[in-house]
Design a protein around this motif. Sequence first.
Motif, PDB file in Angstrom:
ATOM      1  N   LEU A  52       0.839  -1.196   0.000  1.00  0.00           N
ATOM      2  CA  LEU A  52       0.000   0.000   0.000  1.00  0.00           C
ATOM      3  C   LEU A  52       0.877   1.250   0.000  1.00  0.00           C
ATOM      4  CD1 LEU A  52      -2.599   1.648   0.368  1.00  0.00           C
ATOM      5  CD2 LEU A  52      -2.479   1.129   2.817  1.00  0.00           C
ATOM      6  N   VAL A  53       1.912   1.240   0.835  1.00  0.00           N
ATOM      7  CA  VAL A  53       2.841   2.371   0.892  1.00  0.00           C
ATOM      8  C   VAL A  53       3.508   2.575  -0.466  1.00  0.00           C
ATOM      9  CG1 VAL A  53       4.914   3.287   2.004  1.00  0.00           C
ATOM     10  CG2 VAL A  53       3.236   2.007   3.352  1.00  0.00           C
ATOM     11  N   ASP A  54       3.957   1.472  -1.074  1.00  0.00           N
ATOM     12  CA  ASP A  54       4.633   1.564  -2.372  1.00  0.00           C
ATOM     13  C   ASP A  54       3.685   2.065  -3.455  1.00  0.00           C
ATOM     14  OD1 ASP A  54       6.927   0.625  -1.157  1.00  0.00           O
ATOM     15  OD2 ASP A  54       6.614  -1.453  -1.791  1.00  0.00           O
ATOM     16  N   SER A  55       2.430   1.603  -3.409  1.00  0.00           N
ATOM     17  CA  SER A  55       1.450   2.012  -4.415  1.00  0.00           C
ATOM     18  C   SER A  55       1.160   3.506  -4.323  1.00  0.00           C
ATOM     19  CB  SER A  55       0.163   1.203  -4.236  1.00  0.00           C
ATOM     20  OG  SER A  55      -0.852   1.657  -5.107  1.00  0.00           O
ATOM     21  N   LEU A  56       0.894   3.994  -3.113  1.00  0.00           N
ATOM     22  CA  LEU A  56       0.610   5.413  -2.942  1.00  0.00           C
ATOM     23  C   LEU A  56       1.852   6.250  -3.218  1.00  0.00           C
ATOM     24  CD1 LEU A  56      -1.594   5.352   0.291  1.00  0.00           C
ATOM     25  CD2 LEU A  56      -2.348   5.554  -2.080  1.00  0.00           C
ATOM     26  N   GLY A  57       3.022   5.726  -2.836  1.00  0.00           N
ATOM     27  CA  GLY A  57       4.266   6.443  -3.099  1.00  0.00           C
ATOM     28  C   GLY A  57       4.505   6.643  -4.573  1.00  0.00           C
ATOM     29  N   ALA A  58       4.235   5.593  -5.371  1.00  0.00           N
ATOM     30  CA  ALA A  58       4.427   5.686  -6.816  1.00  0.00           C
ATOM     31  C   ALA A  58       3.367   6.574  -7.462  1.00  0.00           C
ATOM     32  CB  ALA A  58       4.386   4.290  -7.429  1.00  0.00           C
ATOM     33  N   LYS A  59       2.122   6.442  -7.011  1.00  0.00           N
ATOM     34  CA  LYS A  59       1.024   7.205  -7.623  1.00  0.00           C
ATOM     35  C   LYS A  59       1.205   8.706  -7.425  1.00  0.00           C
ATOM     36  CE  LYS A  59      -4.043   7.567  -7.614  1.00  0.00           C
ATOM     37  NZ  LYS A  59      -4.219   7.349  -9.044  1.00  0.00           N
ATOM     38  N   PHE A  60       1.683   9.098  -6.241  1.00  0.00           N
ATOM     39  CA  PHE A  60       1.757  10.516  -5.903  1.00  0.00           C
ATOM     40  C   PHE A  60       3.189  11.043  -5.829  1.00  0.00           C
ATOM     41  CE2 PHE A  60      -2.313   9.087  -3.988  1.00  0.00           C
ATOM     42  CZ  PHE A  60      -3.154   9.817  -4.808  1.00  0.00           C
ATOM     43  N   GLY A  61       4.154  10.238  -6.250  1.00  0.00           N
ATOM     44  CA  GLY A  61       5.531  10.708  -6.309  1.00  0.00           C
ATOM     45  C   GLY A  61       6.114  11.070  -4.957  1.00  0.00           C
ATOM     46  N   LEU A  62       5.885  10.220  -3.963  1.00  0.00           N
ATOM     47  CA  LEU A  62       6.386  10.481  -2.618  1.00  0.00           C
ATOM     48  C   LEU A  62       7.824   9.975  -2.533  1.00  0.00           C
ATOM     49  CD1 LEU A  62       3.256   9.313  -0.580  1.00  0.00           C
ATOM     50  CD2 LEU A  62       3.692  11.533  -1.647  1.00  0.00           C
ATOM     51  N   ASP A  63       8.783  10.881  -2.620  1.00  0.00           N
ATOM     52  CA  ASP A  63      10.177  10.448  -2.705  1.00  0.00           C
ATOM     53  C   ASP A  63      11.028  10.870  -1.512  1.00  0.00           C
ATOM     54  OD1 ASP A  63      10.159  13.138  -3.238  1.00  0.00           O
ATOM     55  OD2 ASP A  63      10.960  12.971  -5.271  1.00  0.00           O
ATOM     56  N   ALA A  64      10.501  11.697  -0.617  1.00  0.00           N
ATOM     57  CA  ALA A  64      11.250  12.086   0.572  1.00  0.00           C
ATOM     58  C   ALA A  64      10.981  11.070   1.673  1.00  0.00           C
ATOM     59  CB  ALA A  64      10.838  13.477   1.033  1.00  0.00           C
ATOM     60  N   CYS A  65      12.008  10.404   2.185  1.00  0.00           N
ATOM     61  CA  CYS A  65      11.835   9.308   3.140  1.00  0.00           C
ATOM     62  C   CYS A  65      12.530   9.635   4.458  1.00  0.00           C
ATOM     63  CB  CYS A  65      12.388   8.016   2.546  1.00  0.00           C
ATOM     64  SG  CYS A  65      12.034   6.562   3.563  1.00  0.00           S
ATOM     65  N   VAL A  66      11.810   9.434   5.562  1.00  0.00           N
ATOM     66  CA  VAL A  66      12.339   9.650   6.906  1.00  0.00           C
ATOM     67  C   VAL A  66      12.175   8.357   7.700  1.00  0.00           C
ATOM     68  CG1 VAL A  66      12.097  10.952   9.062  1.00  0.00           C
ATOM     69  CG2 VAL A  66      11.768  12.103   6.862  1.00  0.00           C
ATOM     70  N   SER A  67      13.242   7.892   8.340  1.00  0.00           N
ATOM     71  CA  SER A  67      13.185   6.688   9.169  1.00  0.00           C
ATOM     72  C   SER A  67      12.620   7.010  10.547  1.00  0.00           C
ATOM     73  CB  SER A  67      14.584   6.092   9.311  1.00  0.00           C
ATOM     74  OG  SER A  67      14.608   5.094  10.317  1.00  0.00           O
ATOM     75  N   PHE A  68      11.937   6.044  11.161  1.00  0.00           N
ATOM     76  CA  PHE A  68      11.454   6.224  12.531  1.00  0.00           C
ATOM     77  C   PHE A  68      12.609   6.557  13.476  1.00  0.00           C
ATOM     78  CE2 PHE A  68       7.158   3.777  12.819  1.00  0.00           C
ATOM     79  CZ  PHE A  68       6.686   4.470  11.717  1.00  0.00           C
ATOM     80  N   ASP A  69      13.790   5.991  13.208  1.00  0.00           N
ATOM     81  CA  ASP A  69      14.946   6.230  14.077  1.00  0.00           C
ATOM     82  C   ASP A  69      15.366   7.694  14.081  1.00  0.00           C
ATOM     83  OD1 ASP A  69      15.380   3.600  15.058  1.00  0.00           O
ATOM     84  OD2 ASP A  69      16.232   3.035  13.124  1.00  0.00           O
ATOM     85  N   GLU A  70      14.958   8.446  13.062  1.00  0.00           N
ATOM     86  CA  GLU A  70      15.315   9.858  12.975  1.00  0.00           C
ATOM     87  C   GLU A  70      14.377  10.755  13.771  1.00  0.00           C
ATOM     88  OE1 GLU A  70      16.314  11.223   8.918  1.00  0.00           O
ATOM     89  OE2 GLU A  70      16.031   9.129   8.312  1.00  0.00           O
ATOM     90  N   ILE A  71      13.273  10.197  14.276  1.00  0.00           N
ATOM     91  CA  ILE A  71      12.293  10.985  15.029  1.00  0.00           C
ATOM     92  C   ILE A  71      12.591  10.825  16.518  1.00  0.00           C
ATOM     93  CG2 ILE A  71       9.843  11.258  15.573  1.00  0.00           C
ATOM     94  CD1 ILE A  71       9.217  10.214  12.780  1.00  0.00           C
ATOM     95  N   PRO A  72      12.943  11.890  17.212  1.00  0.00           N
ATOM     96  CA  PRO A  72      13.309  11.806  18.631  1.00  0.00           C
ATOM     97  C   PRO A  72      12.220  11.155  19.481  1.00  0.00           C
ATOM     98  CG  PRO A  72      13.846  13.974  17.757  1.00  0.00           C
ATOM     99  CD  PRO A  72      13.050  13.278  16.697  1.00  0.00           C
ATOM    100  N   GLY A  73      12.613  10.160  20.268  1.00  0.00           N
ATOM    101  CA  GLY A  73      11.695   9.518  21.187  1.00  0.00           C
ATOM    102  C   GLY A  73      10.873   8.399  20.604  1.00  0.00           C
ATOM    103  N   LEU A  74      10.978   8.129  19.291  1.00  0.00           N
ATOM    104  CA  LEU A  74      10.133   7.107  18.670  1.00  0.00           C
ATOM    105  C   LEU A  74      10.827   5.754  18.619  1.00  0.00           C
ATOM    106  CD1 LEU A  74       7.403   6.517  17.332  1.00  0.00           C
ATOM    107  CD2 LEU A  74       8.432   7.120  15.141  1.00  0.00           C
ATOM    108  N   GLY A  75      11.903   5.645  17.858  1.00  0.00           N
ATOM    109  CA  GLY A  75      12.602   4.369  17.732  1.00  0.00           C
ATOM    110  C   GLY A  75      12.039   3.516  16.614  1.00  0.00           C
ATOM    111  N   GLY A  76      12.847   2.568  16.135  1.00  0.00           N
ATOM    112  CA  GLY A  76      12.449   1.718  15.022  1.00  0.00           C
ATOM    113  C   GLY A  76      11.422   0.676  15.402  1.00  0.00           C
ATOM    114  N   CYS A  77      10.779   0.102  14.384  1.00  0.00           N
ATOM    115  CA  CYS A  77       9.782  -0.946  14.598  1.00  0.00           C
ATOM    116  C   CYS A  77      10.461  -2.282  14.894  1.00  0.00           C
ATOM    117  CB  CYS A  77       8.898  -1.090  13.366  1.00  0.00           C
ATOM    118  SG  CYS A  77       7.906   0.365  13.002  1.00  0.00           S
ATOM    119  N   THR A  78       9.816  -3.102  15.694  1.00  0.00           N
ATOM    120  CA  THR A  78      10.344  -4.424  16.025  1.00  0.00           C
ATOM    121  C   THR A  78       9.425  -5.549  15.568  1.00  0.00           C
ATOM    122  OG1 THR A  78       9.295  -4.446  18.216  1.00  0.00           O
ATOM    123  CG2 THR A  78      11.481  -3.449  18.069  1.00  0.00           C
TER     124      THR A  78
END
Length: 261
Positions: free
Chosen positions: A35-61
Motif C-alpha cells: 500500500l505504501v509503495d502504491s501510494l508512493g508511486a502514484k503521488f511521487g512520494l520520494d522524501a523518506c524519513v526513518s522512525f529512528d530519525e524521530i526523537p523519542g520514537l525508535g524503530g519498529c520491532t
Amino acid sequence: MKGRIPLSGTENKLPAADDRPGGLAILTGSGMEALVDSLGAKFGLDACVSFDEIPGLGGCTVEGHRGEIKQGIHPGNGTRLAVVSGRRHLYEGGDSTMAPMIEWLKSREYRSLVTISAAGGVSNGIESGELVVIQEIIDLQNRPRLYPRGGGPVRYFPTRSLTKALEKAAGRARRPVIRGTLACSAGPAYETPAEVRALQVMDADVATMSAAPEAQFALSVGMEVAIIAAVTNKGTGIGRELLDHASVVGVARSMCDALAD
C-alpha cells in the motif's frame, strides 16, 4: 451508526482536500508495505524519513512494519502527503507509543490523519477481507501516561467530517466498507473466546492492538482523525482458523489494492 454502506459513483480517486487545512498523513499497519509503495508511486512520494530519525520514537520491532515515512505533494491539489509505513505498539515498550510520531507530523503541518490497522472480526457478520470505517473506539490499553487514575475502557470518536470523506472516497472507488466500533487491547496476544464474547457485549465489531494510541494523541493536539480496520481474520471462537501473525500479514497484503483505491 453501523452497517454496510451502499456504493455510489464510478470514480476511482482520492477526495479533494482543498477545504481542509494542512497536510494529510496516512498511517499503515501490518503487512501493508505494498500500500505504501502504491501510494508512493502514484503521488511521487520520494522524501523518506526513518522512525529512528524521530526523537523519542525508535524503530519498529514487528514483522510487516518498515518504520519509515514517505512524503510529497498531491499533484492534483497541492496537498502535502505523508504515508507512514508501520507503527510502534504499546507492547514494544514505552507508554508514549506513537506520541513522538504525532508530534512530528503536527510540527510539519500535517493536520489530518487516516490510520489503518489489521484487525480481527468480533461481530459475527464481519468477514475476513472486509474494510470497516470506525465510528467509535473502545480503548482498553489503559496507558498510564494518559490515564494516571487507572480505570476501565475509555470511548472516544474519530472526526466526523474526515470519516465521511473517507466513506465517500470508498464509494467513488467502488470499494465496499462497513461502519463499526473498534476495540483496542494492549497485545501482543489474540483475544480468547471469552474475551471475544465480552467485546461483543461491549458492542465492538473489530479488535486490534493499535490505532487507539495515535488516534487519541492526534485528537488531543487538534488533528482530524479517521480510522480504517482491515479485517484479516475472525476472532477466536468465531472462526475455525488458528491465528498467527504470519497469516494476518498475508491477508493484509492481499487487501492493499482495495486500501490504495
